[in-house]
Design an enzyme around this catalytic site. Structure first.
Site, PDB file in Angstrom:
ATOM      1  N   GLU A   1     -10.067  91.823  30.360  1.00  0.00           N
ATOM      2  CA  GLU A   1      -9.694  90.533  29.789  1.00  0.00           C
ATOM      3  C   GLU A   1     -10.201  90.516  28.345  1.00  0.00           C
ATOM      4  OE1 GLU A   1     -10.117  85.861  31.174  1.00  0.00           O
ATOM      5  OE2 GLU A   1     -11.213  87.433  32.240  1.00  0.00           O
TER       6      GLU A   1
ATOM      7  N   ASP B   1     -16.073  77.439  26.195  1.00  0.00           N
ATOM      8  CA  ASP B   1     -16.985  78.577  26.202  1.00  0.00           C
ATOM      9  C   ASP B   1     -18.435  78.109  26.241  1.00  0.00           C
ATOM     10  OD1 ASP B   1     -14.762  80.102  25.986  1.00  0.00           O
ATOM     11  OD2 ASP B   1     -15.127  80.800  23.946  1.00  0.00           O
TER      12      ASP B   1
END
Length: 271
Positions: free
Chosen positions: A53, A64
């Protein structure tokens, strides 16, 4: 109900199951600590993981956690650009691996949806993970992914209703990304108790759909726990943390800790 399309990436998960194990998905951002070292690190993931990924750093990474934010912010300050994700996909392919790009959707819109899909496919990428794009708003991505043969990986969470899970599965090609916790990314001392229940709900609705569990896995023992009920174990922040530690030690190109963690995680999904 139509048959679920495994695409390129779902078949990787099925191949792992045929070997009597679960798949390992590793995440790293392109551009950290710089583009050349990140390409080398992604090559290490390609050799250890079933699927890589590739993270695209973004200026407003609201989903995040602090580890990925630090790496992404640093990569942006050092000049990483959206087009570097194509070099990353090429590096993974050159190492014999398969990749998807995980990205905030604004970056793809700014580049041009069809143009990005075309260039990613030409670079050897297999699809996109789109955490902030819902299927309801993805018509342009549907068209581009069909035109260029790319997989579409959307996300569900413990808060998702059964109706939302079903509609998300219908929009996916490849596999379904199930976030095991509510909140931002980051390593955790224990895996989420919500994860098995979320996978059970998906299985009840669409038992044939491969499910990957992400957010929070930090070691092989946790990977082994998740491998008992999910098709794939997704690891990101723990891998990024090894690169941060190397940079803090003044040896940013030292990937030995990354390799060690990958070996532990690979043993976990085989456990």
């Amino acid at each position: 109900m139509s048959e679920f399309d495994l695409g390129r990436t779902g078949r990787l998960f099925r191949a792992a199951a045929d070997e009597g194990r679960r798949a390992l998905v590793g995440f790293l951002p392109v551009g950290y600590p710089d583009v050349p070292v990140s390409l080398a690190a992604l090559g290490e993931l390609a050799r250890a993981c079933d699927l890589v990924e590739i993270g695209m750093p973004y200026s407003d990474p609201v989903m995040d956690g602090p580890v990925n934010q630090r790496a992404g912010t640093s990569a942006l300050a050092r000049g990483v650009r959206t087009r570097d994700s194509f070099a990353a996909a090429e590096a993974v392919a050159a190492a014999g691996g398969n990749s998807v790009v995980m990205t905030y959707w604004n970056l793809i819109e700014n580049y041009g949806v069809d143009a990005y899909a075309r260039d990613l496919a030409n670079a050897g990428g297999s699809g996109l993970v789109t955490p902030d794009l819902t299927p309801d708003e993805a018509q342009e991505w549907f068209a581009a992914s069909e035109a260029h043969g790319l997989d579409r990986i959307f996300l569900v969470a413990p808060s998702s209703s059964d109706e939302r899970i079903a509609s998300t599965v219908d929009a996916c090609r490849g596999w379904l990304y199930a976030t095991s916790v509510m909140g931002v990314t980051g390593v955790r001392a224990q895996s989420s108790a919500a994860a098995p229940e979320l996978v059970r709900r998906v299985r009840e609705l669409r038992p044939e759909v491969p499910v990957g569990i992400g957010l929070g896995v930090s070691n092989g023992a946790q990977a082994r726990e998740i491998a008992e009920y999910a098709d794939a174990v997704i690891v990101g922040s723990a891998l990024v943390r090894t690169l941060i530690a190397a940079e803090d030690a003044g040896t940013p190109d030292d990937l030995s800790a990354l390799r060690e963690l990958l070996a532990d995680l690979a043993a976990g999904v085989r456990g």
